[in-house]
Motif scaffolding. Structure first.
Motif, PDB file in Angstrom:
ATOM      1  N   LYS A 101       0.845  -1.195   0.000  1.00 36.01           N
ATOM      2  CA  LYS A 101       0.000   0.000   0.000  1.00 36.01           C
ATOM      3  C   LYS A 101       0.885   1.251   0.000  1.00 36.01           C
ATOM      4  O   LYS A 101       1.757   1.414   0.856  1.00 36.01           O
ATOM      5  CB  LYS A 101      -0.918   0.001   1.214  1.00 36.01           C
ATOM      6  N   SER A 141      -3.476   5.862   0.850  1.00 36.86           N
ATOM      7  CA  SER A 141      -4.744   5.494   1.467  1.00 36.86           C
ATOM      8  C   SER A 141      -5.478   6.766   1.883  1.00 36.86           C
ATOM      9  O   SER A 141      -4.890   7.670   2.496  1.00 36.86           O
ATOM     10  CB  SER A 141      -4.519   4.607   2.700  1.00 36.86           C
ATOM     11  N   SER A 142      -6.773   6.829   1.522  1.00 37.83           N
ATOM     12  CA  SER A 142      -7.581   7.998   1.896  1.00 37.83           C
ATOM     13  C   SER A 142      -7.784   8.072   3.410  1.00 37.83           C
ATOM     14  O   SER A 142      -8.135   9.128   3.942  1.00 37.83           O
ATOM     15  CB  SER A 142      -8.934   7.937   1.192  1.00 37.83           C
ATOM     16  N   CYS A 164      -7.629  12.706  -0.056  1.00 43.10           N
ATOM     17  CA  CYS A 164      -7.663  12.093  -1.384  1.00 43.10           C
ATOM     18  C   CYS A 164      -7.773  13.160  -2.478  1.00 43.10           C
ATOM     19  O   CYS A 164      -8.809  13.294  -3.148  1.00 43.10           O
ATOM     20  CB  CYS A 164      -8.839  11.112  -1.466  1.00 43.10           C
ATOM     21  N   SER A 205     -13.703   5.075   0.643  1.00 43.17           N
ATOM     22  CA  SER A 205     -12.253   4.833   0.782  1.00 43.17           C
ATOM     23  C   SER A 205     -11.635   4.684  -0.610  1.00 43.17           C
ATOM     24  O   SER A 205     -12.304   4.276  -1.564  1.00 43.17           O
ATOM     25  CB  SER A 205     -11.978   3.579   1.615  1.00 43.17           C
ATOM     26  N   GLU A 220      -7.643   3.434  -2.125  1.00 41.09           N
ATOM     27  CA  GLU A 220      -6.277   2.980  -1.817  1.00 41.09           C
ATOM     28  C   GLU A 220      -5.551   2.641  -3.111  1.00 41.09           C
ATOM     29  O   GLU A 220      -6.174   2.195  -4.093  1.00 41.09           O
ATOM     30  CB  GLU A 220      -6.321   1.743  -0.912  1.00 41.09           C
ATOM     31  N   TYR A 221      -4.220   2.865  -3.102  1.00 41.31           N
ATOM     32  CA  TYR A 221      -3.394   2.516  -4.266  1.00 41.31           C
ATOM     33  C   TYR A 221      -2.228   1.660  -3.790  1.00 41.31           C
ATOM     34  O   TYR A 221      -1.584   1.971  -2.785  1.00 41.31           O
ATOM     35  CB  TYR A 221      -2.867   3.758  -4.972  1.00 41.31           C
ATOM     36  N   TYR A 222      -1.982   0.553  -4.529  1.00 38.10           N
ATOM     37  CA  TYR A 222      -0.956  -0.415  -4.136  1.00 38.10           C
ATOM     38  C   TYR A 222       0.094  -0.542  -5.237  1.00 38.10           C
ATOM     39  O   TYR A 222      -0.231  -0.510  -6.437  1.00 38.10           O
ATOM     40  CB  TYR A 222      -1.574  -1.801  -3.909  1.00 38.10           C
TER      41      TYR A 222
END
Length: 363
Positions: free
Chosen positions: A207, A210-211, A216, A346, A348-350
Motif C-alpha cells: 500500500k 490510502s484515503s 484524497c 475509501s 487505496e493505491y498499491y
C-alpha cells in the motif's frame, strides 16, 4: 724528272729543261688543288665528326642521367623490396599468432558448446518445473474458485445479519467485523490471482496511498503514486460498500493523454468479476495537472469506464462500463457500484511486485 743519258747540246737541253719545269709546276698545282680539296673535304668531315661527337657526348650525358635516375629508382625499389620482405615477415608472424588464437578460440567455443548443452538440459528441466508449477497454479485457481463461492455466501449471510441484528450485541458486532476482514482477505487473494494470471508468477501488494491516512486529492495522489508501476487501486462505494478497482503497468504521471496497456483490467472485489481490456490504446487516462488547477480526475480507466474524481470522498466519481473494459453483464454497466456517480468511502493505491512465469524461458 731525271733522264739518264749522254747530254745533248745546250740548245736542245735548254728548251727541254724549261719545258720540264712548266710541266712540273702544273702538275704540282693540280696536286695542291687536289690536296686542298681533300683537306677541305677532310675539314668538313672533321667538323661533321666533331658535331657528331658533341651529339654523342650529349646523348651519353643524357643516358648517364637516365642511368643515374634508374640507379636511384633501383635503390628505392630495393629499399621497398626490403621493407616489403620485412612486412611479410611481420605478417607471417601475425598469421602464426592468429592461427594460434583461432585454435584457442576453437577450444573455447567447444567449451561453450558443452556449456550450452548443459544449459539446454537445465532449461528443459526448468520448463518441466514450470509446467508442474503451472499445474499447481491451476489447482490454486480451483481453490480460489471455491473461496469465491464461500465469500459470496459469507457476504450474503453477513449482510443479512447486519440488517437484523447489527446493534443487538457487541459479540455479533465483533463477529461481523471478523467476517468482513476474512472477506477482505479473500478479496485480495482473488485480486492477486487475477494479476498472477495476467502478469506474473508471484504477486505481492504494497500500500502506497490510502484515503484513511492522506486527503484524497490529485496533488497528494501524484506526490505518492506518479512513479508507481505496476499498480492497482481499490475503492469502496459509500452507500453500498461495494469494492472495485483497476490494475495497470503504466504510471499516472503528468502526460495528459491516454496510455496503452494491453495488460490492464478492471474488477469488482465484491462480486469477484474481472473486466477484460478490449481497447489497449485507451487503457488508462492521465490528466495534466499543476498546483493551481482544480476539479480534475484523480485517475481514469478506459474511455469513461471508471473515472475517479479529485477529492473523491467528497465529490462523486463516474462509472460507465463497456467502453474500453467489457463488463461480464452488459445489462448492468454500473454493477461495480450500482450507481453511475458513486461517492467513495475509501480509496487505496498499491504497488504490485511480480515475478514472471518460468515457462516463459525458451531455448
Amino acid at each position: 724528272f731525271f733522264f739518264n743519258d749522254t747530254a745533248t747540246t745546250e740548245i736542245y737541253t735548254r728548251s727541254i729543261v724549261g719545258s720540264v719545269r712548266c710541266v712540273q709546276e702544273t702538275e704540282l698545282e693540280e696536286t695542291i688543288k687536289t690536296k686542298d680539296a681533300k683537306i677541305a673535304e677532310l675539314e668538313a668531315k672533321v667538323k661533321s665528326l666533331e658535331e657528331d661527337v658533341k651529339k654523342k657526348e650529349a646523348k651519353i650525358k643524357e643516358l648517364e642521367e637516365v642511368i643515374t635516375a634508374k640507379d636511384a629508382k633501383i635503390a628505392k625499389l630495393e629499399a621497398k623490396v626490403k621493407s616489403l620482405e620485412e612486412d611479410i615477415k611481420k605478417k607471417d608472424t601475425k598469421i602464426a599468432e592468429l592461427e594460434a588464437d583461432i585454435k584457442a578460440k576453437e577450444a573455447t567455443i567447444k567449451g561453450l558448446q558443452d556449456k550450452i548443452t548443459l544449459l539446454e538440459a537445465e532449461i528443459l528441466r526448468l520448463n518441466e518445473l514450470a509446467k508442474t508449477m503451472t499445474r499447481t497454479i491451476a489447482k490454486q485457481n480451483y481453490t480460489v474458485s471455491g473461496l469465491e463461492m464461500s465469500q459470496n455466501l459469507l457476504y450474503i449471510a453477513v449482510n443479512q445479519l447486519k440488517a437484523k441484528l447489527y446493534d443487538s450485541s457487541a459479540e455479533l458486532k465483533k463477529f461481523t467485523e471478523e467476517m468482513n476482514k476474512k472477506i477482505g482477505d479473500l478479496n485480495i487473494l482473488w485480486l492477486k490471482n487475477q494479476i498472477l494470471e495476467t502478469y506474473g508468477h508471484t504477486v505481492t501488494l504494497k500500500k502506497v496511498f490510502s484515503s484513511a491516512e492522506t486527503e484524497c486529492t490529485m496533488r497528494n495522489f501524484r506526490d505518492k503514486c506518479s512513479k508507481i508501476s505496476p499498480g492497482v487501486f481499490i475503492a469502496t462505494e459509500k452507500s453500498s460498500g461495494l469494492k472495485f478497482g483497476g490494475f495497470t503497468k503504466e504510471t499516472f504521471d503528468n502526460s495528459a493523454d491516454f496510455k496503452t496497456d494491453p495488460l490492464a483490467f478492471t474488477f469488482s472485489l465484491t462480486s469477484m468479476d474481472k473486466c477484460n481490456n478490449t481497447d489497449p490504446a485507451n487503457a488508462i487516462y492521465v490528466n495534466e495537472w499543476y498546483y493551481w488547477t482544480l476539479d480534475y480526475d484523480l485517475l481514469g480507466f478506459g474511455k469513461y469506464d471508471i473515472w475517479i474524481e479529485d477529492n473523491c470522498l467528497k465529490k462523486p466519481s463516474e462509472i460507465s462500463m463497456n467502453h474500453t473494459y467489457k463488463c461480464p453483464n452488459k445489462d448492468r454497466p454500473f454493477f461495480y457500484t450500482n450507481v453511475e456517480a458513486p461517492l467513495l468511502s475509501s480509496f487505496e493505491y498499491y504497488q504490485v511486485s511480480v515475478k514472471q512465469y518460468l515457462s516463459l524461458i525458451h531455448i
